[in-house]
Design an enzyme around this catalytic site. Sequence first.
Site, PDB file in Angstrom:
ATOM      1  N   GLU A   1      30.341  17.450   9.994  1.00 19.64           N
ATOM      2  CA  GLU A   1      31.387  17.436   8.957  1.00 19.64           C
ATOM      3  C   GLU A   1      32.224  16.159   8.992  1.00 19.64           C
ATOM      4  O   GLU A   1      33.460  16.204   9.038  1.00 19.64           O
ATOM      5  CB  GLU A   1      32.265  18.677   9.091  1.00 19.64           C
ATOM      6  CG  GLU A   1      31.511  19.965   8.813  1.00 19.64           C
ATOM      7  CD  GLU A   1      32.386  21.209   8.799  1.00 19.64           C
ATOM      8  OE1 GLU A   1      33.594  21.103   9.127  1.00 19.64           O
ATOM      9  OE2 GLU A   1      31.865  22.280   8.461  1.00 19.64           O
TER      10      GLU A   1
ATOM     11  N   GLU B   1      25.458  25.684   8.607  1.00 19.37           N
ATOM     12  CA  GLU B   1      26.619  26.576   8.741  1.00 19.37           C
ATOM     13  C   GLU B   1      26.725  27.381   7.456  1.00 19.37           C
ATOM     14  O   GLU B   1      26.899  26.804   6.376  1.00 19.37           O
ATOM     15  CB  GLU B   1      27.930  25.808   8.984  1.00 19.37           C
ATOM     16  CG  GLU B   1      28.066  25.228  10.377  1.00 19.37           C
ATOM     17  CD  GLU B   1      29.457  24.656  10.655  1.00 19.37           C
ATOM     18  OE1 GLU B   1      30.452  25.188  10.101  1.00 19.37           O
ATOM     19  OE2 GLU B   1      29.535  23.670  11.411  1.00 19.37           O
TER      20      GLU B   1
END
Length: 499
Positions: free
Chosen positions: A173, A292
């Site tokens: 991320e 995710e």
Amino acid sequence: MPRAHITLDRQAVIAPVRRRTFGSFVEHLGRCVYTGLYEPGHPTANDDGFRMDVVELVKELGSTTIRYPGGNFVSGFRWEDSVGPREQRPVRRDLAWHALESNQVGLDEFAKWLKLTDSELMLAVNVATRGILPALDLLEYANHPSGTALSDLRVANGTPDPHDIRMWCLGNEMDGPWQTGFMTADDYGKIAARTAAAMKMADKDLELVVCGSSGSGMPTFGDWERTVLEHAYDHVDYVSCHAYYQEHDGDLGSFLASATDMDYFIDTVVATADHVGFKKRSDKKINISFDEWNVWYLKEHMESQKLDTEWRHAPRQLEDTYTVADAVVVGNLLMTLLKRSDRVTSASLAQLVNVIAPIMTEPGGAAWRQTTFYPFSITSRLASGEVIRPVVDAPTYQTGRHGEASVIDAVATVDEDRSAVFLVNRDLEEAAQITIDVRSLGSSRIAEAVTLADSDVYAKNTLAEQHRVSPAANTTAAIADGVLTIDLPPVSWTAIALR
């Protein structure tokens, strides 16, 4: 009673069922590792300190590839801290989750745990606050057989055989301002490309995952993927997607249609990746690692989160307790990942134990299944062979967040001697009567038909009531003359196995 008709054609193949679709995620966050996987002194702990009651549940869950050790955690992680004699490992502050990390479980220990669950490791490297050389050092330690400084160190640490890790994540991320060492797309694309190129100099057969957007709601979504891939396209194999869903403001109808948003997310990332590939005149296709995904009540977490000035080991964090409705959405999201198996060839349910997880534990006590455990475990067990695209003729309804959605969603898989159908009824109040043309599958009998539903869509499994919610046989299922009929309760997830 609403009616829907589904036609299944054995020739309408999307792609093979990818076993990596049934991956999960273990991060050094909260109680995922400590008192989750690892608790020396627990009545079920083995000689290495791993809870065998959790191991048995993980095997039942059917998870395949486990992403490790983060997550946000990895951007401050020094892998060297987590190997060697335990008494010499330093305690570090984890800035991502404001906790202390003891490093008592590291790469070598986690690899032992993976063997207990017959899972594959997907390892993340820290490109946020470290860089190319530490990533190469970790690769050498993990994968080189022996005869070099770091491979011999692994041998001396008690692991003579290399871990032979195939999948590697290049950070996590990196577009998020919450990420330690976050970067612009241009800066990240450059470091990811250089790191990937160097790692493939060491082993050209590695499978490398570059960070996509941390969510489709990010302001740079789409442009981030384009910029990063323009730098890294030739050196990587996957781009990551992350998505979490929750019910907002009592809008259950929109929540139940969350899979339509996941489908849009995948479409957009695939189109962007292919655009870069076309610009580069490349024959290569970048696949998606949806590493995710889950239901996560992030809004409530953010509103209640207070900065804790105390640094603690393994505090209770993000321990969402899931409802029937949450389980229906998780089952539907997994159905969407199956439907996109042509490009989504790896995925990780985040996370595995205690932290927004299908498995919960109590320190010194029980381990139990959350509601979300069941659609994942049953799908992992039944789905095999090839994914086929159903033709669904069903009513639609209007959602506040995702536009028009079908009341019924479906996907099917077919193998040589068996097939499976997975169904969701998103109607809030009414059961649905479904007919499914299965003549093309050559199926003559129902081996199993189970439905997850409850009169209380917010029912949960807890420490006090560990078996409050579980799937039940759907006795309405019948097959005759190549047509399968079944009734689906409102807000329900169903799996049917055919022979």
